[in-house]
Write a protein that holds these residues in place. Structure first.
Motif, mmCIF file in Angstrom:
data_model
loop_
_atom_site.group_PDB
_atom_site.id
_atom_site.type_symbol
_atom_site.label_atom_id
_atom_site.label_comp_id
_atom_site.label_asym_id
_atom_site.label_seq_id
_atom_site.Cartn_x
_atom_site.Cartn_y
_atom_site.Cartn_z
ATOM 1 N N SER A 281 0.538 4.867 8.175
ATOM 2 C CA SER A 281 -0.505 3.832 8.256
ATOM 3 C C SER A 281 -0.606 3.075 6.934
ATOM 4 O O SER A 281 -0.743 1.848 6.919
ATOM 5 C CB SER A 281 -1.861 4.454 8.577
ATOM 6 O OG SER A 281 -1.787 5.219 9.736
ATOM 7 N N MET A 282 -0.537 3.804 5.840
ATOM 8 C CA MET A 282 -0.685 3.149 4.539
ATOM 9 C C MET A 282 0.521 2.281 4.206
ATOM 10 O O MET A 282 0.362 1.141 3.768
ATOM 11 C CB MET A 282 -0.889 4.189 3.421
ATOM 12 C CG MET A 282 -2.228 4.903 3.422
ATOM 13 S SD MET A 282 -3.699 3.854 3.413
ATOM 14 C CE MET A 282 -3.548 2.959 1.897
ATOM 15 N N THR A 283 1.723 2.803 4.373
ATOM 16 C CA THR A 283 2.909 2.043 3.940
ATOM 17 C C THR A 283 3.214 0.869 4.866
ATOM 18 O O THR A 283 3.562 -0.212 4.412
ATOM 19 C CB THR A 283 4.161 2.950 3.870
ATOM 20 O OG1 THR A 283 4.277 3.638 5.111
ATOM 21 C CG2 THR A 283 4.059 3.939 2.740
ATOM 22 N N CYS B 65 -1.515 0.871 -3.883
ATOM 23 C CA CYS B 65 -2.545 1.122 -2.870
ATOM 24 C C CYS B 65 -2.089 2.225 -1.918
ATOM 25 O O CYS B 65 -2.851 3.151 -1.607
ATOM 26 C CB CYS B 65 -2.830 -0.182 -2.109
ATOM 27 S SG CYS B 65 -4.126 -0.022 -0.890
ATOM 28 N N SER B 66 -0.826 2.131 -1.475
ATOM 29 C CA SER B 66 -0.312 3.118 -0.516
ATOM 30 C C SER B 66 -0.245 4.503 -1.157
ATOM 31 O O SER B 66 -0.642 5.511 -0.548
ATOM 32 C CB SER B 66 1.080 2.701 -0.026
ATOM 33 O OG SER B 66 0.998 1.449 0.593
ATOM 34 N N THR C 295 -9.634 4.572 1.846
ATOM 35 C CA THR C 295 -8.961 4.385 3.141
ATOM 36 C C THR C 295 -8.134 5.616 3.489
ATOM 37 O O THR C 295 -8.170 6.109 4.634
ATOM 38 C CB THR C 295 -8.060 3.116 3.083
ATOM 39 O OG1 THR C 295 -8.851 2.019 2.665
ATOM 40 C CG2 THR C 295 -7.443 2.810 4.438
ATOM 41 N N GLY C 296 -7.394 6.129 2.519
ATOM 42 C CA GLY C 296 -6.585 7.333 2.750
ATOM 43 C C GLY C 296 -7.445 8.519 3.121
ATOM 44 O O GLY C 296 -7.111 9.296 4.029
ATOM 45 N N GLY D 220 -7.620 1.843 -1.655
ATOM 46 C CA GLY D 220 -6.587 2.751 -1.151
ATOM 47 C C GLY D 220 -7.103 4.176 -1.037
ATOM 48 O O GLY D 220 -6.899 4.843 -0.011
ATOM 49 N N THR E 50 0.701 -3.226 -3.540
ATOM 50 C CA THR E 50 0.784 -2.534 -2.243
ATOM 51 C C THR E 50 1.312 -1.115 -2.439
ATOM 52 O O THR E 50 0.810 -0.164 -1.824
ATOM 53 C CB THR E 50 1.687 -3.332 -1.278
ATOM 54 O OG1 THR E 50 1.074 -4.580 -1.039
ATOM 55 C CG2 THR E 50 1.887 -2.608 0.037
ATOM 56 N N GLY F 37 -1.773 -0.497 3.675
ATOM 57 C CA GLY F 37 -1.479 -0.789 2.269
ATOM 58 C C GLY F 37 -1.327 -2.289 2.049
ATOM 59 O O GLY F 37 -2.111 -2.899 1.302
ATOM 60 N N GLY G 165 -3.669 5.854 -1.553
ATOM 61 C CA GLY G 165 -4.182 6.178 -0.219
ATOM 62 C C GLY G 165 -3.631 7.507 0.276
ATOM 63 O O GLY G 165 -4.377 8.356 0.802
#
Lengths: 250, 262
Positions: free
Chosen positions: B98-100, B166-167, B70-71, B67, B163, B104, B170
């Motif tokens: 993008s993440m949520t 991760c989000s 990627t962020g 995460g 998730t 993610g 990120g």
């Protein structure tokens, strides 16, 4: 009472069991002998419902297990214990937990009672003090002993042994044979044992049956088998290449 | 692929379709059997918690790092585009959306497939080839109930949790790049996220995660039970589990995105 009636099973068009009929006597040890790949393990897997026959019936106390639903079959399976050839011990848990597994699954005993029962069984099979070892840390003979302990921990009516002495040295093999006899005398189970260890078969078996070409060709007490006139039985018992059994057949 | 198959594309296509349909059918029956066994027996909470720890707690670092990077990358890439049109204040919402909505749930599912799905398939596969599954059956223990149900339930519960993590990580990674590497106003980053992100964006990602959890655990355990062929077979079926889970996750992601997009 376990009865196999006209049991037939084929794999890729080859009949491994072919109209097999046999009755297993209650509280006796029946040893089924026969060549490697001759269908002994397949027969054992039919008795416990791990395989279904192409035709024929497996009757446990009069019930055809192949007509049962999963839950009903599991009720029948609670009468059984099975010792696998390579132990089939759960390799992620230690010996204590392996033996305690059926107790935890099928009884509501308190932890102290589970411990008492497992330690008592460990003593019976000569493994006291080894309970914290993992299956990978013990020898082949010890694995068989753990397998026997796990199979007997719930005091089942019927115990199946899949080649319990195969792959062991003669002394360990004899020790396992003695252990099975001692456990049978103590727990009085109906034993079905498959083997090609003739000395062990004579020692452990009340009845010996020979499986050949997919069906039972001879049944009797060890003396009957020793005195058999059947050339196939005689050749197998003698362990000779010369005779009616084609050694390239299997 | 043999020469015959190369020369006969219709036959090989037909065979592929039959195999896929057959496998999908078997997977559906398997999932049904597993779900049904939840109602047939009581849930083994000890096993369930073990699996939740394995999928959740033990995956924290790999999911967190995935995460975070990627962020950070998203923030940099978004800066490259938004600078051209002079809307760098939109980097925050771009990263967060993008993440949520997408990265993610998908990246979490793919990383957990690689880490836990492979482990599920190889563990059950090894148990299959060493007769441990037979031993369970002989002891009147339903292997689907004992092995599949805790894994499928744990993945279904833990994928949305991971998730969210991760989000969040990120978005934090994007913030670090935005505020410290690019030197932009960090309050704008947070303000715009609040302004543009809706609760529905978060829910859609979490709903995806629930289904991704079901997909990866069902396929991985299914392939474990299907294992044959000794140690080589364990390797082969574990690879199949990871590849098939990843493909189905990406396929399902498109389906869900197209539904939520409307």
């Amino acid at each position: 009472m376990i009865i196999l009636e006209r049991l037939t099973k084929s794999f890729n068009g080859i009949k491994v069991l072919n109209n097999l009929n046999i009755k297993f006597g209650e509280q006796k040890i029946t040893v089924v002998i026969g060549r490697s790949g001759g269908g002994k393990s397949v027969m054992l897997k039919h008795i416990i419902g791990l395989m279904r026959p192409d035709s024929g019936r497996v009757l446990i106390n009069g019930i055809d297990i192949n007509t049962l639903k999963r839950k009903e079959l599991n009720e029948i399976r609670k009468k059984f214990g099975m010792v696998f050839q390579d132990g089939a011990l759960f390799d992620s848990i230690n010996i204590f937990e392996n033996i305690a597994f059926p107790v935890r699954q099928h009884t509501k005993l308190r932890e102290s009672e589970v411990k008492d029962r497992v330690y008592s069984m460990l003593g019976d099979v000569g493994l006291s003090g080894q309970e914290l070892k993992m299956p990978a840390e013990i020898s082949g003979g010890m694995r068989k002993r753990v397998g026997v302990a796990r199979a007997l921990i719930l005091n089942p009516e019927i115990v199946l042994f899949d080649e319990p002495t195969t792959g062991l040295d003669p002394i360990t093999s004899d020790a396992i044979s003695n252990l099975i006899i001692a456990m049978h005398n103590k727990f009085k189970f109906t034993g079905i044992l498959i083997s090609h260890d003739i000395a062990g078969a004579y020692k452990m078996g009340n009845i010996i049956a020979m499986l050949y070409n997919g069906f039972i060709i001879e049944t009797g007490c060890p003396e009957d088998i020793k005195a058999s006139n059947n050339p196939v039985v005689n050749q197998f018992v003698a362990g000779s290449m010369n005779g009616p059994i084609d050694f390239n057949m299997v | 692929m043999s020469m015959d198959e190369l020369l006969n594309p219709f036959e090989s296509t037909g065979r592929f379709i039959l195999k896929t349909v057959d496998e999908l059918g078997s997977l559906t029956i398997y999932l049904w059997e597993s779900v049904f066994s939840i109602f047939r027996y009581s849930i083994n909470f000890g096993n369930l918690i073990d699996q939740m720890v394995f999928i959740g707690m033990d995956s924290f670092y790999v999911i967190g790092l995935t995460g975070l990077f990627t962020g950070m990358v998203l923030s940099l890439q978004a800066y490259y585009v938004t600078k051209i049109v002079g809307v760098t204040y939109m980097i925050g919402p771009m990263v967060a959306l993008s993440m949520t909505r997408e990265l993610g749930p998908v990246l979490t599912a793919l990383m957990i497939t690689a880490r836990c799905g492979s482990s599920m398939a190889s563990e059950i596969g090894t148990m299959k080839v060493t007769e441990q599954i037979d031993a369970l059956e002989v002891m009147a223990v339903d292997p689907y109930y004992y092995l599949s149900v805790p894994r499928i339930l744990a993945a279904t519960i833990m994928l949305p949790v991971m998730t969210i993590l991760c989000s969040l990580i990120g978005i934090t990674g994007g913030y670090i790049v935005y505020a410290y590497f690019l030197g932009l106003n960090h309050i704008v980053y947070i303000e715009k996220i609040y302004q543009y992100i809706k609760v529905g964006d978060i829910y859609s990602g979490l709903l995806k995660a629930v289904f991704f959890g079901i997909i990866l655990a069902t396929i991985s355990t299914f392939k474990g039970f299907a294992t044959t062929g000794g140690s080589k077979g364990v390797g082969r079926f574990t690879t199949q589990a990871v590849v098939l889970s990843s493909v189905y996750i990406l396929f399902a992601d498109y389906i869900f995105t197209s539904i939520f997009f409307k």
